[in-house]
Design a protein around this motif. Structure first.
Motif, PDB file in Angstrom:
ATOM      1  N   LEU A   1       0.810  -1.212   0.000  1.00  0.00           N
ATOM      2  CA  LEU A   1       0.000   0.000   0.000  1.00  0.00           C
ATOM      3  C   LEU A   1       0.851   1.273   0.000  1.00  0.00           C
ATOM      4  O   LEU A   1       0.332   2.358  -0.263  1.00  0.00           O
ATOM      5  N   GLU A   2       2.124   1.136   0.297  1.00  0.00           N
ATOM      6  CA  GLU A   2       3.037   2.270   0.122  1.00  0.00           C
ATOM      7  C   GLU A   2       3.241   2.573  -1.362  1.00  0.00           C
ATOM      8  O   GLU A   2       3.547   3.698  -1.747  1.00  0.00           O
ATOM      9  N   GLN A   3       3.057   1.553  -2.190  1.00  0.00           N
ATOM     10  CA  GLN A   3       3.329   1.678  -3.624  1.00  0.00           C
ATOM     11  C   GLN A   3       2.089   2.025  -4.440  1.00  0.00           C
ATOM     12  O   GLN A   3       2.192   2.649  -5.493  1.00  0.00           O
ATOM     13  N   HIS A   4       0.914   1.592  -3.965  1.00  0.00           N
ATOM     14  CA  HIS A   4      -0.309   1.872  -4.713  1.00  0.00           C
ATOM     15  C   HIS A   4      -1.508   1.865  -3.775  1.00  0.00           C
ATOM     16  O   HIS A   4      -1.421   1.411  -2.633  1.00  0.00           O
TER      17      HIS A   4
ATOM     18  N   ILE B   1      -4.197  -3.280  -2.766  1.00  0.00           N
ATOM     19  CA  ILE B   1      -3.166  -4.238  -2.379  1.00  0.00           C
ATOM     20  C   ILE B   1      -2.331  -4.706  -3.570  1.00  0.00           C
ATOM     21  O   ILE B   1      -1.106  -4.828  -3.473  1.00  0.00           O
ATOM     22  N   MET B   2      -2.969  -4.960  -4.704  1.00  0.00           N
ATOM     23  CA  MET B   2      -2.235  -5.467  -5.859  1.00  0.00           C
ATOM     24  C   MET B   2      -1.750  -4.369  -6.799  1.00  0.00           C
ATOM     25  O   MET B   2      -0.729  -4.517  -7.455  1.00  0.00           O
ATOM     26  N   SER B   3      -2.498  -3.280  -6.869  1.00  0.00           N
ATOM     27  CA  SER B   3      -2.175  -2.178  -7.782  1.00  0.00           C
ATOM     28  C   SER B   3      -3.023  -0.979  -7.389  1.00  0.00           C
ATOM     29  O   SER B   3      -3.642  -0.979  -6.318  1.00  0.00           O
ATOM     30  N   ASN B   4      -3.078   0.019  -8.242  1.00  0.00           N
ATOM     31  CA  ASN B   4      -3.963   1.155  -7.980  1.00  0.00           C
ATOM     32  C   ASN B   4      -5.426   0.801  -8.214  1.00  0.00           C
ATOM     33  O   ASN B   4      -6.315   1.570  -7.853  1.00  0.00           O
ATOM     34  N   GLN B   5      -5.661  -0.343  -8.811  1.00  0.00           N
ATOM     35  CA  GLN B   5      -7.023  -0.792  -9.063  1.00  0.00           C
ATOM     36  C   GLN B   5      -7.444  -1.812  -8.009  1.00  0.00           C
ATOM     37  O   GLN B   5      -6.708  -2.748  -7.701  1.00  0.00           O
ATOM     38  N   GLU B   6      -8.620  -1.637  -7.473  1.00  0.00           N
ATOM     39  CA  GLU B   6      -9.180  -2.601  -6.533  1.00  0.00           C
ATOM     40  C   GLU B   6      -9.290  -3.963  -7.202  1.00  0.00           C
ATOM     41  O   GLU B   6      -9.563  -4.062  -8.400  1.00  0.00           O
TER      42      GLU B   6
END
Length: 229
Positions: free
Chosen positions: A154-157, A160-165
């Motif tokens: 979540l520091e990166q996006h 959890i996996m990306s900026n997309q839910e």
């Protein structure tokens, strides 16, 4: 929702605060499917539920066939996949992507780690708190090993996996919610600001309010509750 006796819906046996049932409802909500929701209590399991799934755990999704036989999905992740593979308007499974198969494999791998490892650590942590055991810190730290991986993501996006839910956010949400509630004051000061923001986003959402709506316990023959959509 209104009781429509002329329409057949899949039947979802559920328990409001069960994390597995919770994530099944989250996926059904996101998929805009409708089900006949039957809230039950596990201390008095209805016979109709046991008839279709003798193991007697929730959630259970039941489809009645024309010949009066039943198809049953009695694992929460299976219900999530059914819902989103049927209709996925927010593309939580990344349907249609060229790397769809690999992406889904990665998501299921992350979920499996939390289902098989984090959940066991979380149960020990909850028990240690409930019974005032001396090893509370040890069990909390065991959980934190997994929580820290989520915080780093979540520091990166934003998700959890990306900026997309994705499926992963919905699948992990109920268990991370449980973790946050074990030692509330400690959690609020813990070094996980991104996780707190992510969790609060869900807990304060209209979706979560809808998913956590309280219904009367279902008893065979009760008025139908048509939920979702």
């Amino acid at each position: 929702m209104p009781n429509n006796k002329s329409t057949t819906y899949p039947i979802l046996y559920s328990l409001r605060n069960c994390p597995y049932a919770m994530r099944a409802r989250l996926a059904i909500y996101k998929s805009k499917q409708q089900v006949e929701l039957r809230d039950v209590v596990l201390t008095d399991k209805p016979q109709a539920m046991l008839n279709v799934s003798p193991k007697g755990t929730v959630p259970i999704l039941v489809f009645e066939n024309n010949d009066k036989t039943f198809n049953v999905i009695d694992e929460s992740l299976g219900i999530m996949l059914w819902a989103l593979q049927t209709n996925d308007p927010e593309n939580l499974l990344e349907q249609g992507a060229t790397t769809n198969a690999e992406s889904l494999k990665n998501m299921l791998s992350v979920i499996a780690i939390f289902d098989n490892e984090f959940k066991a650590a979380l149960e020990k942590y909850k028990c240690a708190k409930r019974y005032h055991e001396d090893n509370l810190l040890e069990y909390r730290q065991a959980c934190e090993a997994y929580i820290q991986t989520v915080e780093r993501r979540l520091e990166q996006h934003a998700c959890i996996m990306s900026n997309q839910e994705s499926l992963v956010d919905l699948a992990l949400l109920p268990f991370i919610r449980q973790f946050a509630r074990v030692e509330r004051q400690w959690y609020l000061q813990a070094p996980y600001p991104n996780l707190r923001q992510w969790l609060n986003h869900y807990l304060q959402s209209p979706m979560f309010s809808k998913v956590m709506t309280k219904f009367p316990v279902w008893i065979n023959g009760d008025n139908r509750v048509i939920w979702g959509g």
